[in-house]
Design an enzyme around this catalytic site. Structure first.
Site, PDB file in Angstrom:
ATOM      1  N   LYS A   1      21.002  70.027  32.021  1.00 26.34           N
ATOM      2  CA  LYS A   1      22.249  70.386  32.613  1.00 26.34           C
ATOM      3  C   LYS A   1      22.478  69.697  34.036  1.00 26.34           C
ATOM      4  CE  LYS A   1      25.543  74.464  33.087  1.00 26.34           C
ATOM      5  NZ  LYS A   1      25.541  76.090  33.283  1.00 26.34           N
TER       6      LYS A   1
ATOM      7  N   SER B   1      29.350  77.537  30.922  1.00 25.58           N
ATOM      8  CA  SER B   1      29.411  76.531  31.432  1.00 25.58           C
ATOM      9  C   SER B   1      28.516  75.464  30.927  1.00 25.58           C
ATOM     10  CB  SER B   1      29.268  76.492  32.825  1.00 25.58           C
ATOM     11  OG  SER B   1      27.776  76.988  33.260  1.00 25.58           O
TER      12      SER B   1
ATOM     13  N   SER C   1      26.661  81.531  30.269  1.00 24.30           N
ATOM     14  CA  SER C   1      26.899  80.052  30.282  1.00 24.30           C
ATOM     15  C   SER C   1      25.935  79.449  29.247  1.00 24.30           C
ATOM     16  CB  SER C   1      26.629  79.395  31.482  1.00 24.30           C
ATOM     17  OG  SER C   1      27.851  79.709  32.274  1.00 24.30           O
TER      18      SER C   1
END
Lengths: 477, 474
Positions: A73, A148, A172
């Site tokens: 990420k 997210s 997330s």
């Protein structure tokens, strides 16, 4: 399903090399650029690491992740490689250091394919607040992958990497895992170092794996977890995250908190999760109804705490040291005002304002302090529940993935969609999301299991039992 | 004339701790260095970096608190103080608000005033801005950023600028004796904010106060307070009201001017620092810290007078500076003739270092001890001992070598004594006659002549003994 454990076997048996495998993934990444999973693709670096990994495999000292292509990420610091948080503010920022999790993965010689897109500074549940690449759901590209950690979920779900790291502040990892039909775990707060994870809500953030199986999640956690001298909130522990795999679930008590099955939860989602409960019951577990009265305050408390911490964590982006800087400011005040106005997106600004307000003198007691009280109460309720049962079963999200553009102008509705995930962060407990089929429209549904702090291995064991009988849905790409 | 107003002063003293590394990372915390050479991801606020508390800083702060009679909070926590400034890379300072390390201390002044210390907390320093007006540029140097600081907050118990000056000097001296701060005001390692207000004489109601920020010398603290008292007196005399505000002091004009009013005060949005765990101290931790407190100046004075037999005055002078007192201590550890060491120390050492800024004494306690010992044993005479010290200061060198090279070593050459004195007697039969007639003071003349002729060859003591023998034989 191409799992990490499968790739490990094939690499060790020399069915193919890590270089061949990496080329295959890179090809797939390029073929699927329309999915918008990546902000940065590290083609050269990946091939170099792959050939190093092949040497290590050949010399017989391969570790579980040696040569395994993974995505990271874009809020996890990678030395010399852009770490943008999908924000204009950090669009060209390359950190001078590696996050602890990166050091650990690199020490195993993983193949690092690139940085995945996300909601800007991890603020959102759709990945649509990204100022850079906006990832799409591989099951239906008109739908969001969740957020997210949407880019990581898209990449794993579409087979663009074997597994990925995400981060979870209020869901997330788990919610995008559910939306994209993969498995993701938010470990117990303090098991994985946050050093090098760009902070959003420091007391809530945890890095965790997103993968094609619970077992893969365990393999990755074994590699990245542990006390870190750079992060004093990590705890000393010697969890083997794979230790419960193969254990029977017979006699285990699984709590179903009634508040998680009430209004606002999609009927198809509810039915799918209750089917999971039945599955476990058939496997010998005992179902127990439990209650979490503070759930109705959880979203409010979560947003107050997370935004308060974020308002402070994101103050450092002032245009002085790194990142975006406005053109020709007249003064220092103008420099920070314009830099921040131009560099941050709407959702980030909204949360900074919310958090700043909650911490302001005169409002602190009414908001921040009350949110802390809810946090204490929420922890106490979890303690109570886990004194009666081993695991707690809930939906991961109230609905399946929705169309891009929906909800984006209704922040309150968007915030409320986090209802099923935020309590795990507030209480610091581990929670895993596992796919349990699709709804009529073909979009994946996920269920969550949570447990008391440091019982992460138990979650992985229980999830593995389900996955062995119920394969993940696959996207047609 | 009767005093119309009482002055009420409270101080906030910031002292940089002299730990080797910074408060929340392992960067070098020493003063100086090229700009931005003592930095890392943590102290420059890189995204994702986390603070790790320096335990030495915690124990230094605790030591200061214990020496200033504070209670140690068994449970202490850090908070974030949020504000934007280019020298503050995280845009928040890690500090302590509700649960500081030390509370409820005190320090007594020579006036008898007991100044209560409200709290001492641990925090981090900011960096430094360098402004280039010519090019219209500003640069940030983060070398000092995150160096540990303690902030000592007093109650408003100080009654005059002189008391404030004494308080700050005394704190600086204590911190030096405790080995927790080098207390070099010119390097900014001690700074003070001063709160000043006036109230009608004898009243118990406090007036509105002005806070004067960032004073970095004892002299400016004193001048700022005096100018502020004059300003506030004038306002009150004219029937006006003092505005509660923050002011700054201009060294050039010797006056204060408004910086910001209470309405424009920063809202620091303090909240508990989530990246650092709260610290819980046990009784053992506190006992251990207590046992590590070295002797403070007044305790050294007591030892010097009671155990070493020095006069109160001498003991006080030696302890005025820690490095001098340390030098004296090290010397007497090697050569425990306390008074003799003190005598030469007070005259020959202190005189030479008193007016320098440097705290380096160019000779070692070992060499100094040797000189005192040589003088005591008459290996050299006292005046020559002083010359040896002078040479060691100016040119360096080993005291015995210097003594030899310069012919300071007293050799008891009995043959020479006899030869010189016998010759003097032979040369001056007139004086011998005088002596016989009762003029005993001629003894002095012979003593003087013999001393001069025998410099470096005999001690006055043996010259005198030989002379006495000679006269008794007359």
């Amino acid at each position: 399903m191409i799992t990490v454990s499968l790739l490990r076997k094939k690499l060790d048996q020399k069915e193919f090399s890590s270089v061949e495998l990496t080329k295959e993934y890179l090809k797939k990444i390029h073929e699927n650029e329309h999915l918008g999973a990546f902000n940065t693709i590290c083609e050269e670096e990946a091939l170099i690491s792959a050939s190093k990994a092949d040497e290590r495999i050949a010399s017989g000292d391969a570790l579980p992740l040696t040569g395994i292509p993974m995505a990271i990420k874009d809020n996890i610091c990678t030395k010399g490689i852009k770490t943008t948080c999908s924000s204009k503010m950090l669009e060209s920022y390359a950190p001078p250091y590696d996050a602890t999790v990166m050091e650990k993965l690199n020490s195993q010689n993983i193949v690092f394919l690139g940085k995945t897109s996300m909601d800007e500074f991890a603020m959102g549940g759709s990945s649509q607040t990204s100022a850079l690449s906006k990832p799409k759901n591989p099951f239906n590209t008109e739908c969001v992958p969740g957020g997210s950690s949407g880019g990581s979920a898209t990449a794993v779900s579409a087979g663009l990497c074997s597994a990925a790291l995400g981060s979870d502040t209020g869901g997330s990892i788990r919610q995008p895992a559910a939306f994209c039909g993969i498995t993701g775990i938010k470990p117990t707060y303090g098991t994985v170092s946050r050093f090098g994870l760009v902070a959003f809500g420091s007391s809530l953030d945890q890095i965790g794996p997103m993968a094609n199986s619970a077992e893969d999640c365990g393999i990755i956690l074994n590699a990245i977890a542990g006390q870190d001298k750079h992060d004093r909130t990590t705890r000393k522990h010697d969890i083997d995250f794979l230790s419960s795999i193969g254990n029977s679930i017979k006699g285990m008590k699984i709590g179903l908190p009634k508040e998680f099955f009430g209004d606002g939860i999609d009927e198809e989602v509810k039915a799918a999760v209750l089917n999971v409960a039945k599955f476990y019951e058939n496997m010998g577990a005992e179902l127990v109804e439990v209650s979490m009265p503070t759930l109705k305050y959880a979203v409010s408390a979560y947003y107050l705490l997370a935004c308060a911490e974020a308002s402070s964590n994101l103050s450092r982006y002032d245009g002085v040291k790194y990142g975006y800087r406005t053109q020709n400011p007249e003064s220092y005040d103008e420099l920070i005002k314009k830099t921040r106005s131009e560099g941050f997106g709407t959702e980030v600004k909204r949360r900074i304002l919310l958090g700043t307000y909650a911490l302001s003198s005169g409002y602190y007691d009414a908001y921040y302090k009350k949110a802390l009280a809810v946090r204490q109460q929420c922890k106490a309720e979890h303690d109570e529940i886990f004194s009666k049962c081993d695991l707690m079963l809930t939906p991961t999200a109230p609905t399946v993935a929705y169309k891009a553009g929906a909800n984006i102008n209704d922040p309150v509705k968007m915030y409320l969609a986090d209802i099923c995930t935020v309590t795990a962060n507030i209480a610091g407990i581990p929670a895993i999301s596992v796919p349990c089929g699709c709804d009529k429209s073909g979009m994946p549904i996920g269920f969550s299991l949570s447990a008391k702090r440091f019982d992460d291995a138990k979650l992985i064991g229980a999830a593995d039992i389900f996955e062995k009988e119920n394969p993940h849905p696959t996207a047609n790409i | 004339m009767c005093k119309k107003y009482d002055t009420v002063i409270g101080l906030e003293i910031h002292a940089e701790l002299s730990t080797k590394t910074k408060a929340f990372c392992t960067c070098d915390a020493s003063f100086g260095g090229d700009p931005n050479t003592h930095i890392c991801p943590v102290c420059t606020g890189q995204p994702g970096a986390l603070p790790i508390i320096n335990h030495a800083a915690v124990s230094y702060a605790m030591r200061a608190g214990l020496a200033l009679n504070c209670d140690i909070n068994r449970y202490t926590r850090f908070d974030r103080k949020n504000y934007f400034y280019p020298d503050l890379p995280k845009a928040y300072q890690i500090s302590q608000l509700d649960l500081p390390l030390c509370v409820n201390g005190s320090l007594e002044l020579s006036t008898g005033t007991v100044v209560r210390i409200h709290q001492i907390h641990l925090e981090e320093d900011a960096g430094k801005m360098v402004h280039d007006d010519y090019h219209g540029e500003s640069w940030a140097d983060y070398n000092r950023c995150s160096v540990p600081l303690i902030e000592i907050v007093t109650e408003p118990d100080i009654k005059s600028s002189e008391e404030a000056a004494e308080f700050v000097s005394k704190i600086a001296l204590y911190l030096k004796y405790l080995n927790v701060c080098d207390a070099k005001m010119q390097e900014g390692s001690i700074r003070a904010d001063v709160n000043v207000s006036l109230k009608p004489a004898g009243s118990s109601v406090l007036g509105d106060r002005a806070e004067i920020k960032n004073l970095n010398s004892i002299r400016s603290i004193q001048r700022a307070i005096e100018s502020e008292i004059a300003r506030q007196t004038e306002i009150l005399e004219g029937g006006g009201k003092v505005v509660q505000e923050t002011r700054r002091f201009d060294d050039a004009t010797g006056t204060t001017s408004s910086l910001r009013s209470k309405e424009n005060a920063n809202d620091y949005r303090y909240f508990p620092e989530p990246d650092i765990l709260a610290i819980t101290f046990t009784d053992e931790d506190i006992e251990k810290a207590k046992s590590e407190i070295p002797l403070l100046p007044h305790q050294r004075v007591e030892r010097y007078t009671k155990e070493y037999g020095l006069t109160d005055e001498d003991a006080r002078v030696i302890t005025l500076e820690k490095y001098l007192s340390d030098f004296y201590d090290q010397t007497v550890r090697i050569y425990p003739q306390y008074k003799n060491v003190a005598n030469l120390f007070l005259t020959e050492i202190m005189r030479r270092v008193k007016d320098t800024d440097s705290e380096d004494i160019p000779i070692s306690p070992k060499d100094f001890a040797k000189v005192v010992e040589m003088a005591d044993k008459n290996t050299v005479n006292r005046n020559d001992a002083k010359s040896i010290i002078r040479i060691m200061f100016e040119e360096g060198g080993d005291p015995e070598e210097i003594a030899k090279k310069n012919g300071f070593i007293v050799v008891e050459d009995t043959a020479a004594i006899a030869e010189v004195i016998d010759k003097l007697f032979a040369d001056r039969p007139d004086l011998i006659e005088d002596y016989k007639n009762g003029k005993t003071n001629v003894f002095g003349f012979f003593m003087g002549q013999a001393n001069r002729a025998l410099t470096g060859k005999a001690t006055p003591m043996s010259i005198k003994a030989y002379l006495e023998k000679k006269f008794s034989e007359i």
